[in-house]
Design a protein around this motif. Structure first.
Motif, PDB file in Angstrom:
ATOM      1  N   THR A  97       0.847  -1.187   0.000  1.00  0.00           N
ATOM      2  CA  THR A  97       0.000   0.000   0.000  1.00  0.00           C
ATOM      3  C   THR A  97       0.882   1.237   0.000  1.00  0.00           C
ATOM      4  O   THR A  97       1.799   1.356   0.802  1.00  0.00           O
ATOM      5  CB  THR A  97      -0.908   0.009   1.243  1.00  0.00           C
ATOM      6  N   ARG A  98       0.584   2.159  -0.919  1.00  0.00           N
ATOM      7  CA  ARG A  98       1.313   3.419  -0.986  1.00  0.00           C
ATOM      8  C   ARG A  98       0.331   4.543  -0.694  1.00  0.00           C
ATOM      9  O   ARG A  98      -0.788   4.556  -1.231  1.00  0.00           O
ATOM     10  CB  ARG A  98       1.894   3.635  -2.394  1.00  0.00           C
ATOM     11  N   HIS A  99       0.727   5.494   0.132  1.00  0.00           N
ATOM     12  CA  HIS A  99      -0.093   6.673   0.405  1.00  0.00           C
ATOM     13  C   HIS A  99       0.239   7.713  -0.648  1.00  0.00           C
ATOM     14  O   HIS A  99       1.388   8.137  -0.765  1.00  0.00           O
ATOM     15  CB  HIS A  99       0.199   7.201   1.810  1.00  0.00           C
ATOM     16  N   LYS A 133      -0.234  11.462  -2.297  1.00  0.00           N
ATOM     17  CA  LYS A 133      -0.607  12.834  -2.005  1.00  0.00           C
ATOM     18  C   LYS A 133      -1.579  13.316  -3.083  1.00  0.00           C
ATOM     19  O   LYS A 133      -1.500  12.891  -4.229  1.00  0.00           O
ATOM     20  CB  LYS A 133       0.655  13.705  -2.018  1.00  0.00           C
ATOM     21  N   LEU A 141      -5.047   5.914  -0.992  1.00  0.00           N
ATOM     22  CA  LEU A 141      -4.194   4.734  -0.922  1.00  0.00           C
ATOM     23  C   LEU A 141      -4.131   4.041  -2.276  1.00  0.00           C
ATOM     24  O   LEU A 141      -5.142   3.868  -2.933  1.00  0.00           O
ATOM     25  CB  LEU A 141      -4.739   3.742   0.114  1.00  0.00           C
TER      26      LEU A 141
END
Length: 107
Positions: A45-47, A49, A59
């Protein structure tokens, strides 16, 4: 034809790690790195912006590569993990065979 034991499209089972026991299909094979990407397994999982293209942000979930030693091919006969052997078919082609049952893996 490459002599890879695990190829794109193969049904595999994860042998170790947080996803141990999960099964899925190989979507990407990276033979030079010794890694494979399996559908629905090892999801990172990448957050992200918020940007003008994606004003909401949020996400981003994506399958990360696994080392090829952490997966094993699923035996076509009983659905359990198996090693792969190579045999020569009657027409002289190199064929992958499940070591557990002796069943052909590809055509």
């Amino acid at each position: 034809m490459s002599a890879a034991k695990i190829r794109k499209g193969d049904k595999v089972i994860v042998l170790s790690g947080k996803d141990k026991g999960k099964t899925g299909e190989v979507t990407v094979s990276m033979p030079k790195d010794g890694k494979v990407v399996v559908a629905g397994v090892n999801v990172a999982t990448r957050h992200r912006k918020a940007t003008q293209v994606n004003p909401q942000g949020g996400l981003e979930r994506k399958e990360a590569p696994l080392h090829v030693s952490k997966v094993a091919i699923v035996d076509p006969k009983d659905g359990k993990a198996t090693r792969v052997r190579f045999e020569t078919s009657k027409d002289g082609k190199k064929v992958r065979v499940a070591a557990r049952s002796g069943e052909k893996i590809d055509g």
